[in-house]
Write a protein that holds these residues in place. Structure first.
Motif, mmCIF file in Angstrom:
data_model
loop_
_atom_site.group_PDB
_atom_site.id
_atom_site.type_symbol
_atom_site.label_atom_id
_atom_site.label_comp_id
_atom_site.label_asym_id
_atom_site.label_seq_id
_atom_site.Cartn_x
_atom_site.Cartn_y
_atom_site.Cartn_z
ATOM 1 N N ASP A 183 11.898 -53.366 -34.512
ATOM 2 C CA ASP A 183 10.924 -53.912 -35.450
ATOM 3 C C ASP A 183 9.764 -52.944 -35.669
ATOM 4 O OD1 ASP A 183 9.823 -55.856 -37.117
ATOM 5 O OD2 ASP A 183 8.759 -56.863 -35.476
ATOM 6 N N ILE A 187 7.008 -50.988 -37.303
ATOM 7 C CA ILE A 187 6.119 -51.114 -38.461
ATOM 8 C C ILE A 187 5.067 -50.021 -38.348
ATOM 9 C CG2 ILE A 187 4.593 -52.614 -39.795
ATOM 10 C CD1 ILE A 187 5.809 -55.014 -38.362
ATOM 11 N N ARG A 210 3.629 -49.797 -34.609
ATOM 12 C CA ARG A 210 3.989 -50.932 -33.756
ATOM 13 C C ARG A 210 5.490 -50.957 -33.532
ATOM 14 N NH1 ARG A 210 2.763 -57.377 -34.174
ATOM 15 N NH2 ARG A 210 4.936 -57.977 -34.185
ATOM 16 N N PRO A 268 5.475 -56.886 -28.716
ATOM 17 C CA PRO A 268 5.010 -55.743 -29.498
ATOM 18 C C PRO A 268 3.936 -54.954 -28.761
ATOM 19 C CG PRO A 268 4.604 -57.877 -30.598
ATOM 20 C CD PRO A 268 4.910 -58.158 -29.174
#
Lengths: 509, 509
Positions: free
Chosen positions: A97, A99, A117, A468
């Motif tokens: 994930d 980003i 992130r 995260p």
């Protein structure tokens, strides 16, 4: 009733547990450090090793659980497929994930730093194995596979129902990990109630997963929540799995529905978390007789453990004794060679109104081959039953293959209510047999699970064990590989996605 | 000390609360039913309305909080930008996380049904507003914006520190919702401790969010976890936010670091959850004197409430009295016109060793303009401090802009430890000033938050209020728009992603 639980493996001592948790904590940064590709190779190596040892593992499980060979072989295959599927997720990289928002001096709220992130493992995970899937939800099952994939060491609390199968599987897993060069401490098996609860309280454990009963799962959830630092507890507890049959569906295929239902609620002696425990049918429909006849023909099947059989017996006694409940088929129990009861199905009948009036007794899971047929007069009665059901893994709807316009409206209302109660809505099929695939969701509101946003089956199960972290303005040489500007692992990433459309850009004007 | 909390708004009565919760429950399916585009338009309408009323809202907040006009205007702008950013997320549609696996008769584990998964709102969300951001983390703040975006009605418990600002903001939000045609019950304001805790216990509430103290947040977390059906509780509690300065960084820019640090820990009278509370500097460095001089020049600033000022006072008294702690700057407190104390910064000095030895006293948040400078002799001492810190929102590292090869190794080790403790790692900057952007992560292990996998700032905050549901073999006419085959909303989707690569395909051979 004697409990024939095969507890030949000695319980893990406090001193042993302490050493294993130290090893898991020490392994965590090393296992995290392996690239997703490296971890994928290790998962595949575990799958290969389980396949190489399949005959011996299945033979042991047949003795301990009484489940048939074909079922156990299929389950072991599923276990290996799960491991390979998580390996594929690791190679794909989307699970990270990533980003990235690059520095922007003209950002709408003032100069924005460079922010990157991605997802990192939460740390050592404690897994409580299930009773009813000695492979797929046990030592090398979906919780273990997803936690290892995420980069978390696993401490596996064996289920006392199949201790030798657990120990044999753990040996295969540990051997494969070691041969593949995984850090010491990446995986450990522990046994005994005390070791499990002490591990759950231990600061070295960062998250826990569980599949089992509401009572057991809630007790463990409470321990996790009461820690000085509470940790995520992913419990999959109990589920009623109501199924609704419309008059239209009966017009189309009553016989198939009757046989499908009996097959589903008696599969594996009814010891599946997705067993359909309630069947709502139009009042006066002949399907009740068809189901009764079929249920009477189902042969006795062995329960998993004497303890489970006892709980099941008490549960159906209670339901059968409730006002307005009729016993259509009274199940028998006999103790076979194994010492564990073998039972035939129990089928009860009541009305939708009684289900609602006695929800505490009738809208509760019975873990075994029992079901309640509840007759409804109006569609509103069906909606009231669904509204009265606690969180459940599934709601099943049997309707015409092509619903008529009139039916659609009613079905939309039913579907809406069902979605507030369940994680999966099954149409014109049965909830048992949970496909292992990215779009699967095996979860639901409490008590189906203790974490409504997560699944324990399918590839998104990996998300339970990730968290995260964002790097702000880090020098490139200090960035982890997944978020380096040059993207050496070729991870899919979302870059500078904010402020692309006119709506949001409005704030800049 | 008199508590000057402006509790002029009467507490919500039990009967009022009951009506508001009924209205929220009734609004839930209606608000969920709005398309993402419709909800986006409503969020934009709220932002427009807040902007139209900015002058009045800011004027009220100045009186209640004592924060300066520029700060409050900027915060209101941030609040509006957040709403627009979530509107953009809704229009983009990725947040629905649509995963579709079409039926596959040749699936590796046997015929697979059609499975379609997307994210639905969890239901009515209870938000506890924060004291320190009367706009951005209050009535129309990030929790409210993300919950409304997700499709959840919001019941907002006002913070007693700014009741008139809260009521005025709520009027603007309610008016905008009504004018934009949102269902009645989509938003409600409640006041009072009793109303907040009763709402948290109520079955009509499906999730809660909170920003505040560790003690208050933990008490609420415990209530959420003890419910008959526990619900997710997204608490952002307390954070120490340690910052490390290397010798190389001091060589490069000691003066800038000193002034940056003083600016950051005294910003907003130190009442930010990201305030850097600890600064680790090389022993004997002259930067301590530079910081001391600068801290002495910071004028008195008003605390948010008398209660917060009292807690702060007790906290720094305790830290200052700890063995091995020296007071470099002793803060003063005077009570101004508002009745709320105005304070000057407090600066303490100790050693890294003392921080570790007295972690319970020194490695704790002090919510106000105080910081501890801790001198370290070796890099190992820094690592030991970071290992001793509880979960924290941020760790900051000041290093050379281009670290030397020697420095890199040490920094990698430090960064690794920091990532186990924090949600955000800040390099060569300061943790205050949290960019509102997709790559932001404002979270961390407990007690920084009660939900380590989630953020309360940035667009991924919407994920807190969503849960998956999977439709299996549903007739197209019964599928919700986001997962219909023809994709009428043009939502990004992942289709048939399993079994694409050779590793996983291996299981099919």
């Amino acid at each position: 009733m004697t409990d024939t639980t095969h507890s030949i493996e000695p319980d893990t001592t406090d001193a042993q547990l302490d050493r294993l948790l130290d090893a898991a904590a020490a392994a965590a940064p090393l296992w995290e450090d392996r690239t997703p590709h490296d971890r994928a190779a290790v998962l595949v190596a575990i799958a290969d090793a389980l396949e190489a040892h399949a005959d011996g593992l299945v033979a042991e499980a047949i003795i301990e659980t009484g489940l048939p060979q074909a079922r156990l072989s299929g389950e072991l295959n599923r276990t290996c497929v799960q491991l390979r599927m998580f390996a594929e997720e690791l190679i794909d990289g989307t699970f990270l994930d990533v980003i990235i928002d690059r520095a922007d001096p003209d950002f709408v709220l003032g100069a924005r730093p460079d922010l990157r992130r991605y997802q990192i493992p939460v740390g050592p995970v404690l897994v409580f194995a299930a009773s009813n899937f000695p492979f797929a939800f046990s030592v090398a099952g979906t919780d273990t596979a997803s936690a290892l994939a995420a980069g978390c060491p696993v401490v596996l609390k064996a289920h006392p129902g199949h201790p030798r199968t657990s120990a044999a599987t753990a040996d295969v897993v540990a051997g494969a990990l070691s041969a593949a060069g995984a850090p010491d401490g990446t995986f450990a098996l522990i046994s005994g109630f005390r070791a499990g609860t002490r591990a759950l309280e231990d600061p070295r454990i960062a998250a826990a997963a569980f599949t089992g009963s509401v009572a057991g799962g809630r007790a463990l959830f409470d321990i996790a929540a009461a820690r000085p630092n509470p940790i995520p507890f992913f419990g999959e507890l109990g589920s009623v799995n109501p199924a609704v049959v419309t008059a239209g569906a009966l017009d189309e295929r009553a016989e198939a529905i009757a046989s499908g239902f009996v097959g589903s609620f008696t599969l594996g002696a009814g010891q599946f978390c997705t067993k359909p425990g309630i069947l709502l049918v139009p009042a006066g429909s002949p399907i009740t007789d068809q189901i009764t006849t079929l249920a009477q023909q189902v042969p006795a099947a062995r329960m998993l453990t004497a303890k489970i059989a006892e709980g099941y017996h008490n549960r159906i006694e209670e339901a059968a004794a409730a006002p307005g409940v009729e016993v259509l088929v009274k199940g028998t129990a006999s103790t076979g060679e194994s010492g564990v009861p073998e039972v035939t199905p129990t089928l009860l009948r009541t009305t939708a109104e009684q289900l609602v009036a006695q929800a505490d007794t009738l809208l509760e899971e019975s873990f075994g081959p029992a079901a309640i047929i509840a007759e409804y007069g109006t569609e509103d009665e069906v909606n009231r039953v669904l509204n009265g059901v606690d969180g459940t893994l599934t709601v099943t709807v049997h309707t015409r293959t092509e619903p008529t316009p009139d039916e659609r409206e009613q079905l939309r209302s039913l579907t809406r209510i069902a979605a507030t109660r369940a994680g999966r809505l099954v149409f014109n099929g049965w909830p048992t047999g949970v496909a292992v695939t990215p779009a699967q969701h095996h979860g639901g509101p409490y008590p189906a699970t203790t974490a409504v946003s997560h699944t324990s089956v399918g590839t998104t199960a990996i998300r339970r064990f990730l968290r995260p972290v964002t790097y702000q303005d880090a020098p490139e040489v200090l960035l982890p590989a997944p978020i380096q500007e040059r993207n050496p692992l070729a991870i899919p990433r979302t870059v500078n996605s904010a402020g692309q459309s006119s709506t949001w850009g409005r704030a800049q004007s």
